[in-house]
Design an enzyme around this catalytic site. Structure first.
Site, PDB file in Angstrom:
ATOM      1  N   SER A  29       5.294  -7.055  -1.327  1.00  0.00           N
ATOM      2  CA  SER A  29       5.060  -7.164  -0.095  1.00  0.00           C
ATOM      3  C   SER A  29       5.470  -8.184   0.652  1.00  0.00           C
ATOM      4  O   SER A  29       5.181  -9.477  -0.100  1.00  0.00           O
ATOM      5  CB  SER A  29       3.462  -6.858   0.314  1.00  0.00           C
ATOM      6  OG  SER A  29       3.203  -6.740   1.307  1.00  0.00           O
ATOM      7  N   ALA A  30       6.098  -8.147   1.916  1.00  0.00           N
ATOM      8  CA  ALA A  30       6.570  -9.460   2.611  1.00  0.00           C
ATOM      9  C   ALA A  30       5.374 -10.519   2.961  1.00  0.00           C
ATOM     10  O   ALA A  30       5.778 -11.631   2.827  1.00  0.00           O
ATOM     11  CB  ALA A  30       7.519  -9.204   3.685  1.00  0.00           C
ATOM     12  N   HIS A  31       4.170 -10.107   3.258  1.00  0.00           N
ATOM     13  CA  HIS A  31       3.421 -10.840   3.897  1.00  0.00           C
ATOM     14  C   HIS A  31       2.548 -11.725   2.938  1.00  0.00           C
ATOM     15  O   HIS A  31       1.824 -12.580   3.264  1.00  0.00           O
ATOM     16  CB  HIS A  31       2.289 -10.234   4.943  1.00  0.00           C
ATOM     17  CG  HIS A  31       1.244  -9.524   4.346  1.00  0.00           C
ATOM     18  ND1 HIS A  31       0.021  -9.837   3.948  1.00  0.00           N
ATOM     19  CD2 HIS A  31       1.185  -8.259   3.884  1.00  0.00           C
ATOM     20  CE1 HIS A  31      -0.812  -8.909   3.561  1.00  0.00           C
ATOM     21  NE2 HIS A  31       0.030  -7.804   3.261  1.00  0.00           N
ATOM     22  N   CYS A  49     -17.059  -7.076   2.286  1.00  0.00           N
ATOM     23  CA  CYS A  49     -17.530  -6.459   3.445  1.00  0.00           C
ATOM     24  C   CYS A  49     -17.124  -4.947   3.812  1.00  0.00           C
ATOM     25  O   CYS A  49     -16.206  -4.907   4.402  1.00  0.00           O
ATOM     26  CB  CYS A  49     -17.659  -7.377   4.679  1.00  0.00           C
ATOM     27  SG  CYS A  49     -18.989  -8.153   5.148  1.00  0.00           S
ATOM     28  N   ASN A  99      -5.261  -9.527  -7.689  1.00  0.00           N
ATOM     29  CA  ASN A  99      -5.218 -10.431  -6.757  1.00  0.00           C
ATOM     30  C   ASN A  99      -6.332 -11.321  -6.353  1.00  0.00           C
ATOM     31  O   ASN A  99      -6.366 -12.265  -5.797  1.00  0.00           O
ATOM     32  CB  ASN A  99      -5.119  -9.339  -5.497  1.00  0.00           C
ATOM     33  CG  ASN A  99      -6.067  -8.136  -5.763  1.00  0.00           C
ATOM     34  OD1 ASN A  99      -5.775  -7.406  -6.553  1.00  0.00           O
ATOM     35  ND2 ASN A  99      -6.912  -7.928  -4.568  1.00  0.00           N
ATOM     36  N   THR A 109      13.572   5.230  10.847  1.00  0.00           N
ATOM     37  CA  THR A 109      14.503   4.333  10.909  1.00  0.00           C
ATOM     38  C   THR A 109      13.963   2.711  10.639  1.00  0.00           C
ATOM     39  O   THR A 109      12.778   2.538  10.559  1.00  0.00           O
ATOM     40  CB  THR A 109      14.469   3.725  12.569  1.00  0.00           C
ATOM     41  OG1 THR A 109      15.187   5.140  13.232  1.00  0.00           O
ATOM     42  CG2 THR A 109      15.259   2.890  13.044  1.00  0.00           C
ATOM     43  N   GLN A 136       1.339  -9.658  -6.040  1.00  0.00           N
ATOM     44  CA  GLN A 136       0.807 -11.039  -6.110  1.00  0.00           C
ATOM     45  C   GLN A 136       1.757 -11.637  -6.983  1.00  0.00           C
ATOM     46  O   GLN A 136       1.572 -13.217  -6.711  1.00  0.00           O
ATOM     47  CB  GLN A 136      -0.641 -11.110  -6.625  1.00  0.00           C
ATOM     48  CG  GLN A 136      -1.565 -10.492  -5.619  1.00  0.00           C
ATOM     49  CD  GLN A 136      -2.104 -11.311  -4.620  1.00  0.00           C
ATOM     50  OE1 GLN A 136      -1.734 -12.386  -4.566  1.00  0.00           O
ATOM     51  NE2 GLN A 136      -2.660 -10.398  -3.492  1.00  0.00           N
ATOM     52  N   THR A 152       0.769  -1.255  -0.096  1.00  0.00           N
ATOM     53  CA  THR A 152      -0.140  -0.144  -0.130  1.00  0.00           C
ATOM     54  C   THR A 152       0.778   1.146   0.124  1.00  0.00           C
ATOM     55  O   THR A 152       0.757   2.355  -0.845  1.00  0.00           O
ATOM     56  CB  THR A 152      -0.958   0.066   1.216  1.00  0.00           C
ATOM     57  OG1 THR A 152      -1.615  -0.962   1.359  1.00  0.00           O
ATOM     58  CG2 THR A 152      -1.736   1.439   1.276  1.00  0.00           C
TER      59      THR A 152
HETATM   60  C1  LIG Z   1      -2.236  -6.598  -5.515  1.00  0.00           C
HETATM   61  C2  LIG Z   1      -1.993  -5.914  -4.318  1.00  0.00           C
HETATM   62  N1  LIG Z   1      -1.767  -4.703  -3.906  1.00  0.00           N
HETATM   63  C3  LIG Z   1      -1.546  -3.999  -2.661  1.00  0.00           C
HETATM   64  C4  LIG Z   1      -1.994  -4.651  -1.713  1.00  0.00           C
HETATM   65  C5  LIG Z   1      -1.472  -4.065  -0.239  1.00  0.00           C
HETATM   66  O1  LIG Z   1      -0.457  -4.671   0.187  1.00  0.00           O
HETATM   67  P1  LIG Z   1      -0.012  -4.389   1.847  1.00  0.00           P
HETATM   68  O2  LIG Z   1      -0.880  -5.422   2.431  1.00  0.00           O
HETATM   69  O3  LIG Z   1       1.388  -5.097   1.879  1.00  0.00           O
HETATM   70  O4  LIG Z   1      -0.169  -3.116   1.973  1.00  0.00           O
HETATM   71  C6  LIG Z   1      -2.543  -5.980  -1.977  1.00  0.00           C
HETATM   72  C7  LIG Z   1      -2.643  -6.862  -0.448  1.00  0.00           C
HETATM   73  O5  LIG Z   1      -3.828  -7.056  -0.219  1.00  0.00           O
HETATM   74  C8  LIG Z   1      -2.585  -6.630  -3.004  1.00  0.00           C
HETATM   75  O6  LIG Z   1      -2.877  -7.859  -3.162  1.00  0.00           O
END
Ligand SMILES: Cc1ncc(COP(=O)(O)O)c(C=O)c1O
Length: 406
Positions: A203-205, A330, A155, A244, A183, A76
């Site tokens: 993104s790491a998660h 939702c 996504n 930091t 993704q 994000t």
């Molecule tokens: C295509 C895409 N962009 C951005 C995001 C947002 O990523 P983050 O959770 O790392 O802010 C996501 C996650 O939901 C995503 O799937």
């Protein structure tokens, strides 16, 4: 061994951390806790070494130079920095930006904000297959276009847009290309040079790393991309993102990228086989079920399936032992149908009764078999109760029915 319930089939939303990532991170919470910006002592150097290695690991996965990686809190933030940062830096050159209507909100909302500030945004619309094509992008580029922002893979659908062809078009026309590759990274080969990408978010998660850590790739040569920062402060990250560094998160992100690079071929082969089994298991037993998005141009572990004539909420209830995402987001009190599915031309009802299955590193064949069985049983039962389906069986064209005023 008995199956452990519930089953997690929502890996596009987030992933569990790989234990090997956790192991890499742990020392940085306690012994190696230094501030990577502390240049005067061992504690700082040690933390900086961890960050340096992570830069190499992230760069290695996407074909970038380690110096081109800017750490952020996630995609994000990366998308915001790329889109708003380029828009402000190049505003004297032009104020036209191109994106697509079925991007993630983390792209749509920054673009909407820029539109409010007077930028001109072109919103590309996909065909029913969900793909954004290079031709669409080429036709939308104008003299005053400063940025194209098109995600690598969607996504909700898993569909893969036309990269590197979009990159080629942007290069030819001299327009910067940002791609939200959240993704795609770690799941399919991503190479910023081969794809002609100038900025890329990750993104790491989403790749078995920790939440709250991400990166923005910013090209340094041919062309050297400049950005106006969103967060000002100590001038960290080449002045593009002060603050930091989240050393533990960054170390985890690096390790997660390294594992993806080393294991991608094997993981893709395993997961695409399981995903195809899931698709076939469902589609062969439910004649009305359909895959959303171009089936042969998708991430290996994602599938999005519509189940016509069944009611979305009942469907979710019936398969509640399986954690998935439905075609309705939702938001506040209302159940809004997914704007991504609507972008493909799906109606509200069918969008509600659509499900995204996201398989992952720890998904087993037993879990896929259980899912097929649960979904097929649930849908068959709901179809028996469905007045709409009864009408279909009687040969009534339900699309032609006038339902009366609401
Ligand atoms: C295509 C895409 N962009 C951005 C995001 C947002 O990523 P983050 O959770 O790392 O802010 C996501 C996650 O939901 C995503 O799937």
């Amino acid at each position: 061994m008995a199956l452990k319930l519930p089953i997690y089939m929502d890996h596009n939303a987030t992933t569990p951390m790989d234990p090997r990532v956790l192991e890499a991170m742990l020392p940085y919470f306690t012994e190696k806790f230094g501030n990577s910006a502390s240049r005067n002592h061992e504690f700082g150097w040690e933390a900086e070494d961890g960050v340096k290695l992570a830069r190499k690991q992230v760069g290695g996965l996407i074909g970038a130079d380690p110096k081109e990686i800017i750490w952020t809190s996630g995609s994000t933030e990366s998308n915001n920095l790329a889109i708003k940062g380029v828009a402000d830096m190049y505003k004297d050159k032009g104020r036209h930006i191109i994106t697509a209507i079925h991007e993630h909100k983390a792209t749509l909302d920054p673009c909407k904000r820029l539109a409010k500030m007077g930028y001109d945004v072109t919103w590309l619309e996909p065909a029913a297959d969900g793909i954004v094509t290079a031709k669409q992008v080429a036709e939308a580029i104008r003299e005053d276009t400063i940025l194209v922002t098109i995600m690598w893979a969607n996504n909700e659908l898993g569909t893969i847009n036309e990269l590197p062809a979009i990159g080629k078009v942007c290069k030819e026309k001299g327009v910067l290309l940002h791609t939200d590759a959240t993704q795609a990274v770690g799941k399919i080969p991503v190479d910023v040079n081969a794809a002609g990408v100038d900025l890329l978010s990750g993104s790491a998660h989403k790749i078995y790393g920790p939440k709250g850590a991400g990166f923005l790739y910013v090209r340094r040569r041919k062309p050297r991309v400049r950005l106006t920062p969103i967060i000002d402060g100590g001038g960290h990250e080449r002045g593009m993102r002060s603050g930091t560094l989240n050393v533990t998160g960054i170390v985890g992100l690096g390790k997660a990228c390294e594992l993806c690079r080393l294991e991608m071929d094997e993981e893709t082969a395993r997961l695409s086989k399981l995903r195809d089994k899931l698709d076939q298991g469902i589609l062969s037993q439910l004649e009305h079920a359909v895959i959303n998005g171009k089936a042969d141009q998708r991430l290996p572990q994602t599938t999005n399936i519509s189940f016509p004539y069944v009611e979305g909420e009942s469907m979710m209830m019936a398969i509640k032992e399986i954690a998935v995402s439905s075609g309705s987001a939702c938001t506040s009190a209302s159940l809004e149908p997914s704007y991504v599915l609507k972008a493909l031309g799906l109606g509200d009802e069918i969008a509600h009764s659509s499900i995204r299955f996201g398989l992952g590193r720890f998904t087993t064949e037993e879990e896929v078999d259980f899912t097929i069985d649960k979904v097929v049983t649930a849908v068959k039962k709901l179809l028996e109760l469905s007045p709409l389906y009864e009408m279909v069986l009687e040969g009534i064209d339900i699309n032609a029915i006038e339902w009366g005023a609401h």
